[in-house]
Write a protein that holds these residues in place. Structure first.
Motif, PDB file in Angstrom:
ATOM      1  N   GLN A 425       0.951  -1.117  -0.107  1.00 37.19           N
ATOM      2  CA  GLN A 425       0.061   0.167  -0.049  1.00 37.19           C
ATOM      3  C   GLN A 425       0.934   1.190  -0.010  1.00 37.19           C
ATOM      4  O   GLN A 425       1.985   1.200   0.772  1.00 37.19           O
ATOM      5  CB  GLN A 425      -0.818  -0.065   1.168  1.00 37.19           C
ATOM      6  CG  GLN A 425      -1.888  -1.356   1.375  1.00 37.19           C
ATOM      7  CD  GLN A 425      -2.793  -1.179   2.263  1.00 37.19           C
ATOM      8  OE1 GLN A 425      -2.950   0.042   3.030  1.00 37.19           O
ATOM      9  NE2 GLN A 425      -3.618  -2.098   2.394  1.00 37.19           N
ATOM     10  N   VAL A 426       0.601   2.178  -0.825  1.00 36.93           N
ATOM     11  CA  VAL A 426       1.231   3.405  -1.093  1.00 36.93           C
ATOM     12  C   VAL A 426       0.309   4.623  -0.429  1.00 36.93           C
ATOM     13  O   VAL A 426      -0.709   4.602  -0.986  1.00 36.93           O
ATOM     14  CB  VAL A 426       1.732   3.550  -2.296  1.00 36.93           C
ATOM     15  CG1 VAL A 426       2.509   4.904  -2.633  1.00 36.93           C
ATOM     16  CG2 VAL A 426       2.284   2.427  -3.074  1.00 36.93           C
ATOM     17  N   LYS A 427       0.927   5.448   0.408  1.00 36.42           N
ATOM     18  CA  LYS A 427       0.268   6.326   0.691  1.00 36.42           C
ATOM     19  C   LYS A 427       0.655   7.848  -0.037  1.00 36.42           C
ATOM     20  O   LYS A 427       1.893   7.964  -0.031  1.00 36.42           O
ATOM     21  CB  LYS A 427       0.606   6.760   2.389  1.00 36.42           C
ATOM     22  CG  LYS A 427      -0.127   6.128   3.258  1.00 36.42           C
ATOM     23  CD  LYS A 427      -0.142   6.398   4.705  1.00 36.42           C
ATOM     24  CE  LYS A 427      -0.495   5.330   5.545  1.00 36.42           C
ATOM     25  NZ  LYS A 427       0.502   4.855   6.500  1.00 36.42           N
ATOM     26  N   LEU A 428      -0.190   8.369  -0.646  1.00 32.10           N
ATOM     27  CA  LEU A 428      -0.074   9.733  -1.459  1.00 32.10           C
ATOM     28  C   LEU A 428      -0.082  10.997  -0.683  1.00 32.10           C
ATOM     29  O   LEU A 428      -1.305  11.020   0.340  1.00 32.10           O
ATOM     30  CB  LEU A 428      -0.780   9.698  -2.772  1.00 32.10           C
ATOM     31  CG  LEU A 428      -0.502   8.421  -3.525  1.00 32.10           C
ATOM     32  CD1 LEU A 428      -1.595   8.396  -4.796  1.00 32.10           C
ATOM     33  CD2 LEU A 428       1.022   8.753  -4.104  1.00 32.10           C
TER      34      LEU A 428
END
Ligand SMILES: [Mg+2]
Length: 428
Positions: A425-428
């Motif tokens: 999961q990537v947080k933007l």
């Protein structure tokens, strides 16, 4: 006029393979020393150079060094073979784009043969390295030479000499440099020269790589083997080891694992054997092979104080098959030989032999097993390939929940390239 193209061997090797795979999914590991543990988190099986400099080594029992590792900021992961296998496939498929003449040598190494001048080869090797960094995210070194043996040596040189930045074309090294490497490196640094040969060679005054390269061919063939004679030729730049287009046919297959908690009852062992039989079957299908003889075994820990028990059973099948039902039935014959209730089993496995290529032996219609006719093994393998392992299984192996005896892997990273639920999961 430009130099003529040579047939050059490129040896591509991923640096600190397991650690590099872990770093793809967790970039925070790039700035930390990292160690990877064996099955059941028993001991260190891989580590990066920073962890080595801190005094850790391969084989260190984890329970003895865990505190020291924590104190020195060493990151730790359980081995995640599913991830490593998948990254390997990605690397190999990129490499195949560069050459039709391709041989995968191990999970993290491959040989490519490409016609090129040394200058062109250097650019191409750099491109291979950059492509793998960008498209897969792994660091590699590339060694290029006229033979496989020299390409392996060039790769080691690329790893050791920082100014080469991971690419070494043997023919472009200054002659004095090549001479000094030959004179100073021991013969044991050569691919395929083992400890026993090294001692025997030393007795004949052959100590350095240079000594080996100058050795008398007849003497080497007589006192050692044709294989070592080929190695000598290869060190002289004469190709003597062709690319193996077809990997040597394996004549046995072993599938064996230890459990996180010991097993002492029959039902659990029945589950284990069902599951392992199906995994072994899947491997056979993948290799296009069938087995004629099935051996199943389980054992207690050699280090435990309790009852020692190491039963095994060998079953000759009426005809060679990869059918999971047949393998499971054969494996279950082990159950009558085990000391349930008394012995604490920590390991079980299958050894399949009498392997042949599927289709090599024509089966007469009446002898074909009913479930085999319906292609159960191929169907299971294709569903598992599409939907992931553990999505489907026969009988006891169709377990939705992870059973208690499954491997202990408390520090497992995400299987982010093969499981939807474990995507990064990537947080933007
Ligand atoms: Mg490697």
């Amino acid at each position: 006029m430009s130099a003529p193209a040579l047939s050059l061997v490129f040896h591509v090797d991923i640096n600190t393979y397991y650690v590099s795979c872990e770093r793809i999914l967790d970039p925070s590991l790039r700035d930390q020393p990292v160690v990877i543990l064996s099955n059941n988190d028993g001991c260190i099986i891989a580590l990066d150079s920073r962890a080595k400099r801190l005094g850790f080594s391969m084989g260190d029992p984890w329970h003895r060094v865990a505190d020291a590792a924590a104190a020195r900021g060493v990151a730790v992961r359980s081995s995640n073979y599913e991830l490593y296998g998948n990254i390997s496939q990605r690397v190999m498929s990129v490499l195949k784009e560069f050459a039709a003449d391709f041989e995968q040598y191990s999970i993290d190494e491959a040989f490519l043969t490409i016609p090129a001048t040394p200058e062109k080869a250097k650019k191409l090797a750099r491109k291979i390295k950059d492509d793998l960094a960008r498209r897969v995210g792994v660091p590699v070194c590339v060694g290029v030479a006229r033979t496989k043996t020299l390409a392996k040596l060039a790769n080691k040189t690329a790893k050791k000499i920082p100014v080469l930045r991971g690419v070494c074309v043997w023919d472009l090294l200054p002659p004095q440099r090549r001479e000094s490497l030959f004179a100073t490196l021991p013969a044991s640094e050569v691919w395929g020269v083992g400890g026993r040969s090294t001692r025997k060679l030393a007795a004949l005054g052959i100590v350095s790589i240079g000594d080996l390269a100058r050795a008398d061919l007849t003497l080497i063939r007589k006192r050692f083997s044709v294989v070592l004679m080929r190695t000598v030729l290869e060190l002289r730049g004469v190709p003597a080891l062709p690319l193996e287009e077809q990997r040597a046919f394996k004549d046995q297959l072993i599938f064996s694992r230890s459990f996180s908690t010991p097993i002492s009852d029959e039902t659990q062992m029945r589950q284990v054997l069902s599951l392992y039989a199906q995994k072994a079957s899947a491997r056979l299908v993948k290799a296009g092979q069938v087995a004629g003889i099935v051996a199943a075994f389980c054992s207690t820990s050699l280090f435990s104080e309790g009852t020692q028990s190491h039963p095994s059973v060998q079953v000759k099948l009426p005809q060679a098959t990869a059918d999971p039902v047949a393998l499971t039935r054969a494996g279950h014959q082990l159950l009558t030989r085990a000391d349930f209730g008394v012995a604490q089993y920590v390991r079980a496995g299958f050894l399949l032999s009498g392997l042949e290529q599927d289709g090599a032996a024509q089966v007469l219609e009446p002898f074909e097993l009913a479930h085999e006719k319906r292609q159960v093994s191929t169907l299971l393998a294709s569903i598992q390939e599409k939907c992931g392992q553990g999505t489907i299984g026969l009988g006891y192996a169709g377990l939705a929940e992870q059973p208690a005896w499954n491997m202990k892997r408390q520090m497992l990273s995400l299987r982010g390239t093969t499981h939807w639920k474990e995507l990064v999961q990537v947080k933007l």
